[in-house]
Design a protein around this motif. Structure first.
Motif, short mmCIF file in Angstrom:
data_model
loop_
_atom_site.label_atom_id
_atom_site.label_comp_id
_atom_site.label_asym_id
_atom_site.label_seq_id
_atom_site.Cartn_x
_atom_site.Cartn_y
_atom_site.Cartn_z
N THR A 33 -4.60 2.57 -5.97
CA THR A 33 -5.14 3.83 -5.44
C THR A 33 -6.66 3.76 -5.39
N GLU A 34 -7.26 3.20 -6.42
CA GLU A 34 -8.72 3.09 -6.45
C GLU A 34 -9.21 2.17 -5.33
N VAL A 35 -8.53 1.06 -5.11
CA VAL A 35 -8.91 0.14 -4.02
C VAL A 35 -8.81 0.85 -2.67
N ILE A 36 -7.76 1.64 -2.48
CA ILE A 36 -7.59 2.38 -1.22
C ILE A 36 -8.73 3.40 -1.06
N ASN A 37 -9.06 4.11 -2.13
CA ASN A 37 -10.15 5.10 -2.08
C ASN A 37 -11.49 4.44 -1.77
N VAL A 38 -11.77 3.33 -2.43
CA VAL A 38 -13.02 2.59 -2.19
C VAL A 38 -13.05 2.10 -0.75
N SER A 39 -11.91 1.59 -0.26
CA SER A 39 -11.83 1.09 1.12
C SER A 39 -12.16 2.19 2.13
N ARG A 40 -11.66 3.39 1.87
CA ARG A 40 -11.97 4.52 2.77
C ARG A 40 -13.48 4.79 2.78
N ARG A 41 -14.09 4.79 1.60
CA ARG A 41 -15.54 5.03 1.52
C ARG A 41 -16.32 3.95 2.25
N LEU A 42 -15.79 2.73 2.25
CA LEU A 42 -16.45 1.61 2.92
C LEU A 42 -16.08 1.51 4.41
N GLU A 43 -15.28 2.47 4.88
CA GLU A 43 -14.83 2.53 6.27
C GLU A 43 -14.01 1.32 6.69
N ILE A 44 -13.26 0.79 5.73
CA ILE A 44 -12.30 -0.28 6.01
C ILE A 44 -11.06 0.38 6.61
N GLU A 45 -10.49 -0.24 7.64
CA GLU A 45 -9.37 0.35 8.35
C GLU A 45 -8.02 -0.30 8.01
N GLN A 46 -8.05 -1.55 7.54
CA GLN A 46 -6.81 -2.26 7.23
C GLN A 46 -6.96 -3.03 5.93
N LEU A 47 -5.94 -2.92 5.08
CA LEU A 47 -5.87 -3.73 3.86
C LEU A 47 -4.71 -4.71 4.03
N LEU A 48 -4.97 -5.97 3.72
CA LEU A 48 -3.97 -7.03 3.84
C LEU A 48 -3.71 -7.65 2.48
N LEU A 49 -2.48 -8.10 2.26
CA LEU A 49 -2.16 -8.82 1.03
C LEU A 49 -0.95 -9.69 1.26
N ALA A 50 -0.78 -10.65 0.36
CA ALA A 50 0.41 -11.50 0.36
C ALA A 50 1.03 -11.38 -1.03
N VAL A 51 2.35 -11.28 -1.06
CA VAL A 51 3.06 -11.14 -2.33
C VAL A 51 4.31 -12.02 -2.29
N VAL A 52 4.57 -12.70 -3.39
CA VAL A 52 5.75 -13.55 -3.50
C VAL A 52 7.00 -12.66 -3.37
N SER A 53 7.92 -13.09 -2.52
CA SER A 53 9.10 -12.27 -2.19
C SER A 53 9.96 -11.92 -3.39
N THR A 54 9.90 -12.72 -4.46
CA THR A 54 10.71 -12.43 -5.65
C THR A 54 10.05 -11.38 -6.55
N ASN A 55 8.81 -11.00 -6.25
CA ASN A 55 8.09 -10.02 -7.07
C ASN A 55 8.46 -8.61 -6.59
N THR A 56 9.69 -8.22 -6.87
CA THR A 56 10.23 -6.97 -6.35
C THR A 56 9.49 -5.73 -6.88
N GLY A 57 8.99 -5.81 -8.09
CA GLY A 57 8.25 -4.67 -8.65
C GLY A 57 6.97 -4.41 -7.86
N ALA A 58 6.23 -5.48 -7.57
CA ALA A 58 5.00 -5.34 -6.80
C ALA A 58 5.30 -4.87 -5.39
N ILE A 59 6.34 -5.43 -4.77
CA ILE A 59 6.70 -5.03 -3.41
C ILE A 59 7.06 -3.55 -3.37
N ALA A 60 7.82 -3.10 -4.35
CA ALA A 60 8.19 -1.67 -4.41
C ALA A 60 6.94 -0.80 -4.55
#
Length: 179
Positions: free
Chosen positions: A119-146
């Motif tokens: 949430t903090e990263v999203i809030n900071v991104s808005r203040r910085l006028e970033i429009e898209q956040l990208l990430l890669a996550v290992v498919s077995t990391n179901t907790g992170a994906i959720a």
């Protein structure tokens, strides 16, 4: 940027703040611990990370990098989780940033700390006028994906056999969040 949650007696206080170069040693310790706990979730192996030259100096330099912002979660002044926002610097892709190095010590998982950091990263991104956040996550990391999906991230690609750990392949999901 300091944020505090749960300010009652007997309640654990979570402090969330941007890391500074003086936090490099504690960051390094947490990275090694979480790398050991979840070897399939990181690009580097524990051995590769430990062999890197001058790790504290390198991390300290990264924490000074103006294109990066690393936010830490602290309980009782001890770093227990981090997340990094890597901003793009080229003009045509300056509207994008990547979420990297997102890890939380096992003892503090599933307690809302990851949600708080993201949430903090999203809030900071808005203040910085970033429009898209990208990430890669290992498919077995179901907790992170959720967590990512609950926050509005969507999958836009799947990289088969992205990582190979001890002879076992792991796919990675590529996710995006539009601000």
């Amino acid at each position: 940027m300091d944020f505090t949650c749960g300010h009652h007696r007997g309640v654990v206080v979570l402090q969330v703040r941007v890391l500074k170069p003086k936090d490099a040693k504690e960051y390094w310790g947490l990275r090694l611990l979480t790398l050991n706990q979840h070897p399939d979730a990181f690009l580097l192996t524990l051995e590769e990370e430990q062999k890197r030259l001058y790790p504290i100096k390198r991390i300290s330099a990264l924490l000074k990098d103006p294109t990066r912002l690393t936010i830490g979660a602290f309980i009782d002044d001890r770093l227990i989780g981090t997340i990094t926002l890597q901003k793009e610097s080229y003009k045509k892709i300056k509207h994008k940033a990547s979420v990297l190095s997102f890890f939380i010590e096992d003892a503090y998982r599933n307690k809302g700390i990851g949600r708080r950091l993201l949430t903090e990263v999203i809030n900071v991104s808005r203040r910085l006028e970033i429009e898209q956040l990208l990430l890669a996550v290992v498919s077995t990391n179901t907790g992170a994906i959720a967590l990512y999906e609950s926050m509005g991230f969507t999958v836009f690609g799947l990289e088969k056999k992205a990582l190979k750990v001890n002879g076992q392949y792991f796919d990675e999901q590529h996710m995006i969040y539009y601000l």
